[in-house]
Design an enzyme around this catalytic site. Structure first.
Site, PDB file in Angstrom:
ATOM      1  N   LYS A   1      19.366  16.925  32.376  1.00  0.00           N
ATOM      2  CA  LYS A   1      20.135  16.180  31.372  1.00  0.00           C
ATOM      3  C   LYS A   1      19.545  14.783  31.256  1.00  0.00           C
ATOM      4  CE  LYS A   1      24.944  15.009  30.246  1.00  0.00           C
ATOM      5  NZ  LYS A   1      26.353  15.071  30.694  1.00  0.00           N
TER       6      LYS A   1
ATOM      7  N   SER B   1      29.532  17.291  27.629  1.00  0.00           N
ATOM      8  CA  SER B   1      28.389  16.602  27.044  1.00  0.00           C
ATOM      9  C   SER B   1      27.040  17.165  27.494  1.00  0.00           C
ATOM     10  CB  SER B   1      28.452  15.113  27.410  1.00  0.00           C
ATOM     11  OG  SER B   1      28.293  14.937  28.798  1.00  0.00           O
TER      12      SER B   1
ATOM     13  N   SER C   1      31.929  18.011  31.743  1.00  0.00           N
ATOM     14  CA  SER C   1      30.670  18.077  30.987  1.00  0.00           C
ATOM     15  C   SER C   1      29.653  19.090  31.489  1.00  0.00           C
ATOM     16  CB  SER C   1      30.016  16.694  30.934  1.00  0.00           C
ATOM     17  OG  SER C   1      30.694  15.890  30.006  1.00  0.00           O
TER      18      SER C   1
END
Lengths: 99, 488
Positions: free
Chosen positions: B81, B156, B180
């Site tokens: 990420k 996210s 997330s």
């Protein structure tokens, strides 16, 4: 404690977080903030009499280590990401206002 | 053996690598080709690190050839990420303000994976600074769900979930501040864990909410999840919130029987607003566990309705402070045209650099912390946070784990919730409570509703990831939801 967050309040908090915003944006955010804060007001229904605020969610306490100097990033390396620098220092415009 | 190994879990690829049936170079090249071919459709990557990947694959093959220092992750391609710092590789948080930022140091987890011999494929898209539940708040691109390109991957960590789901890496790291990792894992049919707060070092993670943030693996199955967590967890002197206690060998005890253990079903999670296909998948999973000899009992988390406001209030408050560092003077975007003083640089840079959701949250955070409102919002939320934590402690004193859905619905369509911030927040309703409490939670696939994946989560006691893995693994031994691949 329900209240509408007016554009003046929005502009005030925008300034607190150093965020430039337009009149139009202030109006848009004002409506959205009021809806969101109204929702948050639900917390008033929770009984927190004698409940301490949470501070640390781990069980760690007083994490200490020896204060030993080590090699870290060089000044040259650090300044690679700096938008403006001069003679090894970060450069910014006047901080204290006009003479 | 070509063409299929990109869909295999880590533990199977590892066997092929050490048996010399494939090389890390072959695997990495195939994965890169696939990423260039498929990713334009789903946009899971923000940056693909080809040169680095090929170099690391070459080193991994040398290591395997020498027969020394081989770990379960040696030669395995993974994605990160884009809020996790990588030395020399652009790290953007999917924000304009960091669009060109190249860190001078790597996060501890990145160093650990490099030491293990894993191969970095690239950095994945996310909601800007982790603020969002759909990946639509990325400043760059909307990531799409590999199961239906009209739908969101969740957020996210949407890019990390989509990349694993579409087999564009063998595993990824996400970051879970309030669901997330788990929410997009559920939307994309991936397994993922939010570890106990403090189990994995946050050094080098670009902070959203320092007291909630947890880096966690996203993988094809529970066994892989255990392998990756084992590699990244542990004490770090650069993060004083990390635990001293040794990291268990999670993957070794996966096959222990779950017979006689007790699952708690939080009754407050099964009230209204849940999609019928989600509820029936969860009920079916509960029956599967009963067939495995587990006991099931209803439990109560009485303060559940306050979880969402507590989570968002504290998030906004901490984020408004954490994001103060993006000021256009030391790194990142700097907008200085006609700036009369340094304040002008702050105002202009942050106005141009942040998207609307980030602006909303840092302003509301400053509001909740400001004089006159601090007691009513921030302090009140910290007190209710104590209640949320006690809820989990009480419930988990009488059962071994809790079971709940990861979301009330399956993946929604792009654009469906973008005009209503509050509606978007509500999609996090089942995943936010664990972070203020700090407890670990494992998300795994448990069925489909109208063709879209359904996820469930197992929530456990502090530092008891072992039980989560054991119970999750038992489920995956008798079901094959996690093996289903998207039609892409």
């Amino acid at each position: 404690m329900t209240q509408t967050i007016d554009t003046k309040t929005v502009k005030n908090v925008a300034h607190l977080v150093r965020l430039g915003i337009s009149e139009e944006e202030a109006q848009k955010f004002s409506g959205q903030f009021s809806t969101i804060i109204d929702y948050f007001d639900m917390l008033n229904e929770a009984d927190t009499e004698n409940v301490p605020p949470a501070s640390d969610i781990t069980t760690n306490t007083n994490v200490l280590r020896e204060d030993v100097a080590k090699v870290s990033m060089s000044r040259e390396e650090f300044l690679k990401n700096a938008p403006r620098s001069e003679r090894g220092y970060l450069k910014v415009p006047t901080v204290l206002g006009d003479e | 053996m070509t063409g299929q190994f990109h869909t295999l879990p880590i533990h199977q690829i590892h066997q092929l690598l050490i048996d010399k049936k494939i090389s890390s170079m072959e695997l990495t090249q195939a994965m890169l080709r696939r990423a260039y071919e498929i990713d334009p459709k789903i946009s899971s990557y923000v940056t693909i690190t080809d040169d680095l990947a090929l170099e690391q694959a070459r080193q991994a093959d040398d290591r395997i050839a020498s027969g020394e220092n081989i770990t379960p992750l040696t030669g395995i391609p993974f994605a990160l990420k884009d809020c996790i710092s990588t030395r020399g590789v652009r790290t953007t948080c999917s924000s304009k303000i960091l669009a060109e930022y190249v860190p001078q140091y790597s996060a501890t987890v990145v160093n650990k994976l490099a030491d293990a011999g894993a191969v970095l494929m690239g950095k994945t898209n996310m909601d800007e600074f982790g603020m969002g539940s759909s990946c639509e708040n990325s400043a760059f691109v909307d990531t799409r769900n590999p199961w239906d390109l009209e739908r969101v991957p969740g957020g996210s960590s949407g890019g990390s979930a989509a990349a694993v789901s579409a087999s564009l890496c063998s595993f990824s790291l996400g970051e879970d501040t309030g669901g997330s990792v788990r929410m997009p894992a559920g939307f994309c049919n991936v397994t993922g864990i939010k570890p106990t707060y403090g189990r994995v070092s946050r050094y080098g993670l670009i902070s959203l909410v320092s007291s909630f943030d947890c880096i966690g693996p996203m993988t094809r199955d529970v066994q892989d999840c255990a392998i990756v967590l084992e590699a990244i967890a542990g004490k770090d002197e650069r993060d004083s919130t990390t635990f001293n206690s040794p990291v268990p060998q999670y993957h070794q005890d996966l096959n222990k029987s779950v017979k006689g253990m007790t699952i708690g079903i939080p009754k407050e999670y099964f009230v209204s607003g849940m999609e019928a296909g989600v509820e029936s998948s969860i009920q079916e999973a509960i029956r599967t566990y009963e067939a495995l000899g587990m006991k099931v009992r209803e439990v109560s988390l009485p303060n559940t309705r306050y979880a969402l406001p507590v989570y968002y209030l504290l998030l906004m408050a901490e984020a408004s402070s954490n994001l103060a560092r993006f000021d256009g003077t030391r790194f990142g975007l700097s907008v200085s045209e006609n700036a009369r003083d340094v304040i002008d640089i702050y105002l202009q840079t942050r106005r141009e650099g942040f998207g609307d959701e980030v602006k909303r949250r840092i302003m509301l955070g400053a509001y909740a912390l400001s004089s006159g409102y601090y007691d009513a919002y921030y302090l009140k939320a910290q007190k209710v946070r104590t209640l949320l934590r006690r809820d989990f402690e009480t419930a988990l004193a009488s059962v071994d784990i809790l079971l709940a859905p990861t979301s009330p619905t399956t993946a929604f369509k792009l654009g469906e919730k973008t005009n209503d911030p509050l509606e978007m927040y509500l999609s996090d309703i089942y995943v936010v409570a664990t972070n203020p409490a700090g407890v670990p939670a494992l998300a795994l696939p448990c069925g489909f509703s109208k063709g879209m994946p359904v996820g469930m989560q197992l929530i456990g006691r502090h530092l008891d990831e072992q039980t989560l893995f054991q119970v999750g693994h038992a489920y995956q031994q008798v079901t094959d939801w996690h093996e289903q691949l998207p039609p892409i």
